[in-house]
Scaffold this motif. Structure first.
Motif, PDB file in Angstrom:
ATOM      1  N   ILE A 160     -22.005  19.432   0.861  1.00 54.50           N
ATOM      2  CA  ILE A 160     -23.282  19.201   1.709  1.00 54.50           C
ATOM      3  C   ILE A 160     -23.504  17.705   1.366  1.00 54.50           C
ATOM      4  CG2 ILE A 160     -25.384  20.005   2.499  1.00 54.50           C
ATOM      5  CD1 ILE A 160     -24.868  22.810   1.478  1.00 54.50           C
ATOM      6  N   VAL A 161     -23.091  16.952   2.127  1.00 53.17           N
ATOM      7  CA  VAL A 161     -23.252  15.379   1.635  1.00 53.17           C
ATOM      8  C   VAL A 161     -23.839  14.880   3.093  1.00 53.17           C
ATOM      9  CG1 VAL A 161     -21.619  15.395  -0.240  1.00 53.17           C
ATOM     10  CG2 VAL A 161     -20.857  14.903   2.134  1.00 53.17           C
ATOM     11  N   PRO A 162     -24.439  13.579   2.988  1.00 52.93           N
ATOM     12  CA  PRO A 162     -24.805  12.851   4.125  1.00 52.93           C
ATOM     13  C   PRO A 162     -23.621  12.115   4.726  1.00 52.93           C
ATOM     14  CG  PRO A 162     -25.447  11.733   2.294  1.00 52.93           C
ATOM     15  CD  PRO A 162     -24.926  12.982   1.625  1.00 52.93           C
ATOM     16  N   ALA A 163     -23.441  12.101   6.062  1.00 52.86           N
ATOM     17  CA  ALA A 163     -22.600  10.934   6.656  1.00 52.86           C
ATOM     18  C   ALA A 163     -23.159  10.580   7.883  1.00 52.86           C
ATOM     19  CB  ALA A 163     -21.433  11.701   7.061  1.00 52.86           C
ATOM     20  N   GLU A 164     -22.945   9.347   8.271  1.00 56.41           N
ATOM     21  CA  GLU A 164     -23.216   8.680   9.669  1.00 56.41           C
ATOM     22  C   GLU A 164     -22.096   8.584  10.360  1.00 56.41           C
ATOM     23  OE1 GLU A 164     -26.010   4.846  10.552  1.00 56.41           O
ATOM     24  OE2 GLU A 164     -23.802   4.304  10.072  1.00 56.41           O
ATOM     25  N   GLY A 165     -22.144   9.433  11.547  1.00 57.14           N
ATOM     26  CA  GLY A 165     -20.897   9.333  12.534  1.00 57.14           C
ATOM     27  C   GLY A 165     -20.067  10.571  12.104  1.00 57.14           C
ATOM     28  N   CYS A 166     -18.970  10.435  13.127  1.00 60.54           N
ATOM     29  CA  CYS A 166     -17.983  11.723  12.903  1.00 60.54           C
ATOM     30  C   CYS A 166     -17.213  11.046  11.612  1.00 60.54           C
ATOM     31  CB  CYS A 166     -16.769  11.371  14.064  1.00 60.54           C
ATOM     32  SG  CYS A 166     -15.459  12.722  13.913  1.00 60.54           S
ATOM     33  N   THR A 167     -16.811  12.107  10.805  1.00 63.21           N
ATOM     34  CA  THR A 167     -16.453  11.910   9.213  1.00 63.21           C
ATOM     35  C   THR A 167     -15.096  11.297   9.465  1.00 63.21           C
ATOM     36  OG1 THR A 167     -15.860  14.293   9.576  1.00 63.21           O
ATOM     37  CG2 THR A 167     -17.836  13.515   7.935  1.00 63.21           C
ATOM     38  N   GLU A 168     -14.154  11.532  10.643  1.00 62.99           N
ATOM     39  CA  GLU A 168     -12.650  10.959  10.445  1.00 62.99           C
ATOM     40  C   GLU A 168     -12.835   9.292  10.813  1.00 62.99           C
ATOM     41  OE1 GLU A 168     -12.531  14.660  10.019  1.00 62.99           O
ATOM     42  OE2 GLU A 168     -13.084  14.263  11.970  1.00 62.99           O
ATOM     43  N   PRO A 169     -13.476   8.895  11.577  1.00 63.50           N
ATOM     44  CA  PRO A 169     -13.474   7.348  11.760  1.00 63.50           C
ATOM     45  C   PRO A 169     -14.308   6.886  10.770  1.00 63.50           C
ATOM     46  CG  PRO A 169     -14.840   8.397  13.479  1.00 63.50           C
ATOM     47  CD  PRO A 169     -14.098   9.585  12.971  1.00 63.50           C
ATOM     48  N   ILE A 170     -15.188   7.478  10.200  1.00 64.78           N
ATOM     49  CA  ILE A 170     -15.861   6.998   9.073  1.00 64.78           C
ATOM     50  C   ILE A 170     -15.182   6.891   7.808  1.00 64.78           C
ATOM     51  CG2 ILE A 170     -17.991   7.418   7.416  1.00 64.78           C
ATOM     52  CD1 ILE A 170     -18.739   6.405  10.276  1.00 64.78           C
ATOM     53  N   ALA A 171     -14.328   7.932   7.701  1.00 69.27           N
ATOM     54  CA  ALA A 171     -13.253   8.083   6.354  1.00 69.27           C
ATOM     55  C   ALA A 171     -12.403   6.874   6.634  1.00 69.27           C
ATOM     56  CB  ALA A 171     -12.622   9.091   6.298  1.00 69.27           C
ATOM     57  N   ILE A 172     -11.698   6.343   7.819  1.00 67.23           N
ATOM     58  CA  ILE A 172     -11.030   5.373   8.081  1.00 67.23           C
ATOM     59  C   ILE A 172     -11.727   3.933   7.448  1.00 67.23           C
ATOM     60  CG2 ILE A 172      -9.876   3.988   9.817  1.00 67.23           C
ATOM     61  CD1 ILE A 172      -9.280   6.490  11.191  1.00 67.23           C
ATOM     62  N   ALA A 173     -12.988   3.898   7.905  1.00 68.46           N
ATOM     63  CA  ALA A 173     -13.745   2.743   7.637  1.00 68.46           C
ATOM     64  C   ALA A 173     -13.959   2.617   6.182  1.00 68.46           C
ATOM     65  CB  ALA A 173     -15.158   2.907   8.331  1.00 68.46           C
ATOM     66  N   TYR A 174     -14.259   3.918   5.490  1.00 72.44           N
ATOM     67  CA  TYR A 174     -14.281   3.887   4.029  1.00 72.44           C
ATOM     68  C   TYR A 174     -13.107   3.332   3.267  1.00 72.44           C
ATOM     69  CZ  TYR A 174     -14.783   5.900  -0.666  1.00 72.44           C
ATOM     70  OH  TYR A 174     -14.660   6.117  -2.062  1.00 72.44           O
ATOM     71  N   ALA A 175     -11.802   3.961   3.918  1.00 72.13           N
ATOM     72  CA  ALA A 175     -10.656   3.690   3.131  1.00 72.13           C
ATOM     73  C   ALA A 175     -10.564   1.840   3.393  1.00 72.13           C
ATOM     74  CB  ALA A 175      -9.622   4.192   3.662  1.00 72.13           C
ATOM     75  N   ALA A 176     -10.781   1.377   4.697  1.00 73.53           N
ATOM     76  CA  ALA A 176     -10.692  -0.030   4.738  1.00 73.53           C
ATOM     77  C   ALA A 176     -11.719  -0.792   3.738  1.00 73.53           C
ATOM     78  CB  ALA A 176     -11.039  -0.252   6.108  1.00 73.53           C
ATOM     79  N   ALA A 177     -12.900  -0.458   3.854  1.00 73.85           N
ATOM     80  CA  ALA A 177     -13.899  -1.205   2.775  1.00 73.85           C
ATOM     81  C   ALA A 177     -13.305  -1.281   1.344  1.00 73.85           C
ATOM     82  CB  ALA A 177     -15.114  -0.730   3.060  1.00 73.85           C
ATOM     83  N   LYS A 178     -12.860  -0.041   0.877  1.00 72.28           N
ATOM     84  CA  LYS A 178     -12.011   0.071  -0.375  1.00 72.28           C
ATOM     85  C   LYS A 178     -10.944  -0.916  -0.596  1.00 72.28           C
ATOM     86  CE  LYS A 178     -14.800   3.029  -2.807  1.00 72.28           C
ATOM     87  NZ  LYS A 178     -15.214   2.596  -4.229  1.00 72.28           N
ATOM     88  N   ALA A 179     -10.161  -0.887   0.386  1.00 65.65           N
ATOM     89  CA  ALA A 179      -8.977  -1.725   0.323  1.00 65.65           C
ATOM     90  C   ALA A 179      -9.352  -3.452   0.310  1.00 65.65           C
ATOM     91  CB  ALA A 179      -8.007  -1.708   1.406  1.00 65.65           C
ATOM     92  N   VAL A 180     -10.508  -3.645   1.041  1.00 66.67           N
ATOM     93  CA  VAL A 180     -10.757  -5.215   1.110  1.00 66.67           C
ATOM     94  C   VAL A 180     -11.477  -5.338  -0.302  1.00 66.67           C
ATOM     95  CG1 VAL A 180     -12.541  -6.753   2.205  1.00 66.67           C
ATOM     96  CG2 VAL A 180     -10.924  -5.361   3.573  1.00 66.67           C
ATOM     97  N   SER A 181     -12.126  -4.446  -0.883  1.00 70.39           N
ATOM     98  CA  SER A 181     -12.968  -4.557  -2.126  1.00 70.39           C
ATOM     99  C   SER A 181     -11.783  -4.971  -3.223  1.00 70.39           C
ATOM    100  CB  SER A 181     -13.795  -3.522  -2.411  1.00 70.39           C
ATOM    101  OG  SER A 181     -13.040  -2.445  -3.076  1.00 70.39           O
ATOM    102  N   TYR A 182     -10.723  -4.266  -3.001  1.00 67.85           N
ATOM    103  CA  TYR A 182      -9.604  -4.701  -4.062  1.00 67.85           C
ATOM    104  C   TYR A 182      -8.897  -5.902  -3.884  1.00 67.85           C
ATOM    105  CZ  TYR A 182     -10.070  -0.065  -6.419  1.00 67.85           C
ATOM    106  OH  TYR A 182     -10.437   1.191  -6.966  1.00 67.85           O
ATOM    107  N   LEU A 183      -8.985  -6.221  -2.335  1.00 66.44           N
ATOM    108  CA  LEU A 183      -8.218  -7.267  -2.078  1.00 66.44           C
ATOM    109  C   LEU A 183      -8.923  -8.568  -2.440  1.00 66.44           C
ATOM    110  CD1 LEU A 183      -5.488  -8.336  -0.269  1.00 66.44           C
ATOM    111  CD2 LEU A 183      -7.100  -8.506   1.654  1.00 66.44           C
ATOM    112  N   GLY A 184     -10.390  -8.458  -2.439  1.00 68.08           N
ATOM    113  CA  GLY A 184     -11.232  -9.698  -2.832  1.00 68.08           C
ATOM    114  C   GLY A 184     -11.376 -10.965  -1.797  1.00 68.08           C
ATOM    115  N   LYS A 185     -10.937 -10.559  -0.641  1.00 67.67           N
ATOM    116  CA  LYS A 185     -11.085 -11.555   0.544  1.00 67.67           C
ATOM    117  C   LYS A 185     -11.054 -10.948   1.916  1.00 67.67           C
ATOM    118  CE  LYS A 185      -7.477 -13.376  -1.383  1.00 67.67           C
ATOM    119  NZ  LYS A 185      -6.522 -14.260  -1.935  1.00 67.67           N
ATOM    120  N   ARG A 186     -11.489 -11.750   2.893  1.00 67.08           N
ATOM    121  CA  ARG A 186     -11.425 -11.149   4.242  1.00 67.08           C
ATOM    122  C   ARG A 186     -10.253 -10.793   4.725  1.00 67.08           C
ATOM    123  NH1 ARG A 186     -15.642 -12.730   8.899  1.00 67.08           N
ATOM    124  NH2 ARG A 186     -16.649 -11.478   7.305  1.00 67.08           N
TER     125      ARG A 186
END
Length: 432
Positions: free
Chosen positions: A21-47
């Motif tokens: 039971i956790v909070p989420a904004e929006g449908c969890t599948e597109p949000i999970a995609i956004a989360y994975a993309a944000a994580k990838a860019v955080s490791y990439l270190g640039k836009r």
């Protein structure tokens, strides 16, 4: 003889509650995609200059047609990925794109217009799988998610493995606490007897978040607007002003808003906002209308959410089986719980509802989810009413087993084995 649950078992079940039971904004599948993309860019270190979004069929099915929050009404996998990659907060889990503005979206739109985000269907048999590759200046980071929406199993940067989390590809529960401890009888016993201080904080949050978005769905136009339509017909006298209709209206309105792109967060259950709202909103509405005290409402919400988790564990995170129907069955048992029913009455209500709605398919996340949720709530009231009258579907009635736990296992078999080809057919239809 009263069931005895030891301290260790109680602690495990409470951890399952907190895990699910956790909070989420929006449908969890597109949000999970956004989360994975944000994580990838955080490791990439640039836009990033380019995104390659590899997803399983069920992720594609659930992310392709639903409005992404804060996107100015846009839908799609590319939109979610680009929003997460360019402006997402990788530390915010399923609230990853909650702070994106219209100005940010102008940058996202330019990125998409240049076709910098590409979607591919992953070549594996997993239902919940995401692999995002973020590329810039000849550098590349890939982030892999399996089985649950924020379960990162692998991160690779420029060929170097940074994270490699072992994961059983054939067990969608492998990253979670063992759910085999759960049973309807244990959940019922804990709901009756647990110290309220151990559950009130999380269910006050469920009450606040999910009630707020349901009220938003009733007040504004979202999706097919089935929740508001039911309420309008109650007001006109075409539908009866009864608990069944009011609960269906309130619950469906929450899904209308969420599927329609509302940026309001919800408290999810089993990885799904729709399941979280289905498990909670009819119970909240019932308790409000019947003047039931907050403590009793929290106990009922515990009963409903944990029962949903128990049934859904057998079904799997994503499948061709509509997850909201697992929550509808839990609601049915919880309505009987609120009426002072015995554990056998509660089990019978769950059995009745599973025997009724287990054929409802999941054909992706989209506006019409709200209509299915309304149907599930109506069935929940029917199942509860029959159980209170002493009627229960029998073992010779289709998929019904000798007891509620056997029926729950049968539903899991139906979803995981019987509906495999259904899932592929649905995906093919949607792809064409």
């Amino acid at each position: 003889m009263s069931l005895i649950i030891n301290r260790e078992e109680e602690q495990l079940i409470l951890k399952i509650m907190e895990e699910e039971i956790v909070p989420a904004e929006g449908c969890t599948e597109p949000i999970a995609i956004a989360y994975a993309a944000a994580k990838a860019v955080s490791y990439l270190g640039k836009r990033p200059e380019e995104l390659i979004i590899n997803v399983s069929g069920n992720i594609l099915k659930n992310a392709k047609s639903v409005v992404v929050p804060n996107s100015d009404g846009k839908v799609g996998i590319e939109v979610a990925g680009a929003m997460g990659a360019l402006f997402g907060d990788p530390q915010a889990d399923l609230m990853v794109i909650s702070k994106i503005t219209s100005d940010d979206m102008s940058v996202v739109n330019h990125f998409l217009e240049e076709h910098r985000a590409k979607v591919k269907l992953a070549d594996n048999n997993m239902t919940l799988y995401i692999n995002i590759e973020a590329i810039a200046q000849k550098e590349c980071v890939s982030v892999e998610i399996k089985h649950t929406h924020t379960n990162i199993t692998k991160v690779i940067k420029n060929g170097e493995v940074i994270i490699d989390q072992p994961c059983n590809d054939n067990d969608f529960n492998s990253s979670l606490i063992d759910r085999s401890i759960l049973s309807i009888e244990k959940i019922y016993h804990l709901a009756k007897n647990i110290e309220i201080e151990k559950i009130e904080k999380i269910f006050e949050k469920v009450f606040t978040y999910n009630s707020r978005i349901a009220s938003e769905g009733l007040a504004s136009k979202y999706g097919v607007n089935i929740g508001a339509a039911i309420q309008k017909n109650i007001d006109k006298g075409l539908y009866g002003d009864d608990q069944r209709n009011r609960s269906a209206s309130f619950t469906a309105a929450g899904s209308d808003a969420r599927m329609g792109g509302s940026a309001m967060p919800v408290m999810t259950t089993s990885g799904s906002g729709n399941q979280g709202m289905t498990a909670s909103l009819p119970i909240i509405k019932y308790c409000i209308d019947q003047d039931i005290e907050k403590e009793e409402m929290y106990r009922a919400l515990f009963m409903s959410h944990l029962s949903t988790v128990h049934v859904k564990t057998n079904v799997g995170r994503l499948s061709a089986y509509c997850g909201a129907m697992t929550a509808s069955a839990a609601v049915s048992g919880t309505l009987v719980f609120l009426e002072g029913g015995t554990v056998e009455n509660v089990k019978n209500a769950i059995t009745n509802t599973l025997g009724n709605v287990s054929g409802v398919i999941c054909d992706g996340a989209k506006a019409s989810c709200a209509t299915k949720i309304a149907s599930g709530i109506y069935s929940a009231f029917d199942g509860a009413m029959l159980a209170q009258m002493g009627s229960v579907l029998q073992a010779e009635d289709g998929i019904i087993g000798d007891c509620v736990e056997d029926t729950i296992k049968n539903v899991g078999t139906l979803a995981k084995e019987g509906m495999k080809s259904t899932d592929k057919t649905i995906l093919n239809i949607m792809s064409n």
